[in-house]
Design a protein around this motif. Structure first.
Motif, PDB file in Angstrom:
ATOM      1  N   LEU A 216      36.857  42.124  32.418  1.00 18.97           N
ATOM      2  CA  LEU A 216      38.252  42.075  32.869  1.00 18.97           C
ATOM      3  C   LEU A 216      39.246  42.044  31.705  1.00 18.97           C
ATOM      4  O   LEU A 216      40.409  42.388  31.872  1.00 18.97           O
TER       5      LEU A 216
ATOM      6  N   ILE B 178      34.675  45.921  39.466  1.00 11.54           N
ATOM      7  CA  ILE B 178      35.692  45.646  38.443  1.00 11.54           C
ATOM      8  C   ILE B 178      36.213  46.951  37.835  1.00 11.54           C
ATOM      9  O   ILE B 178      37.408  47.101  37.590  1.00 11.54           O
TER      10      ILE B 178
ATOM     11  N   TRP C 189      44.751  45.355  38.612  1.00  9.34           N
ATOM     12  CA  TRP C 189      43.763  44.539  37.886  1.00  9.34           C
ATOM     13  C   TRP C 189      43.244  43.423  38.784  1.00  9.34           C
ATOM     14  O   TRP C 189      42.035  43.207  38.871  1.00  9.34           O
TER      15      TRP C 189
ATOM     16  N   LYS D 292      39.479  42.848  40.212  1.00  5.30           N
ATOM     17  CA  LYS D 292      38.755  41.583  40.039  1.00  5.30           C
ATOM     18  C   LYS D 292      38.175  41.127  41.381  1.00  5.30           C
ATOM     19  O   LYS D 292      37.010  40.733  41.454  1.00  5.30           O
TER      20      LYS D 292
END
Length: 158
Positions: A56, A130, A98, A102
């Motif tokens: 990440l 991801i 993002w 996640k």
């Protein structure tokens, strides 16, 4: 601020959904699982949670924080945790592509735990979740269709 709405019987996590770690999200999705699945999930996250947090933080993934996960629809359902449609004008700026990625990765890891997949397959499920939006341009599929109108061979998945 969007808070978790946990089903009855699920462990309460009175945290802003934007601040949960990858491991906390996976644990949230396996919170109602039988004890063996929860224990397996805990061991999995102890071994691999830092790896997913590292994914990440990669520049090509972290850049997705700049894009709100909204598309062009008049309503958006926060399908990651909140099942209620949210008016387009009320989409929190924190709900980025993002954050979406996640949660998709966490759902993949949790699904792998629930399905008793091998640890190796669970790693792949989480990593693919991801990374699934890394190749998107800023306006997602709508912009991709516009690009394809000029170059029909172009695809972000190539």
């Amino acid at each position: 601020m969007l808070r978790c709405r946990c089903p009855q019987g699920m462990p309460k996590m009175d945290a802003d959904i934007y601040s949960l770690s990858f491991s906390e999200i996976v644990s949230l999705f396996t919170g109602l699982a039988p004890p063996p699945i929860r224990e397996r999930t805990e061991r999995f996250l102890d071994r691999h949670g830092a790896y997913f947090e590292g994914l990440l933080r990669l520049p090509n993934v972290a850049r997705l924080k700049a894009f709100i996960q909204s598309g062009f629809s008049p309503l958006l359902a926060h399908r990651d945790l909140d099942r209620y449609p949210v008016p387009y004008s009320k989409i929190p700026k924190e709900y980025s592509r993002w954050l979406h990625s996640k949660y998709v990765g966490a759902i993949g890891a949790a699904a792998a735990m629930w399905m008793n997949m091998s640890e190796e397959d669970a790693i792949v499920m989480a990593a693919v979740g991801i990374l699934h939006d890394v190749g998107h341009v800023s306006m997602c599929h709508t912009m991709e269709r516009a690009i394809q109108a000029h170059d029909s061979s172009w695809c972000h998945e190539k």
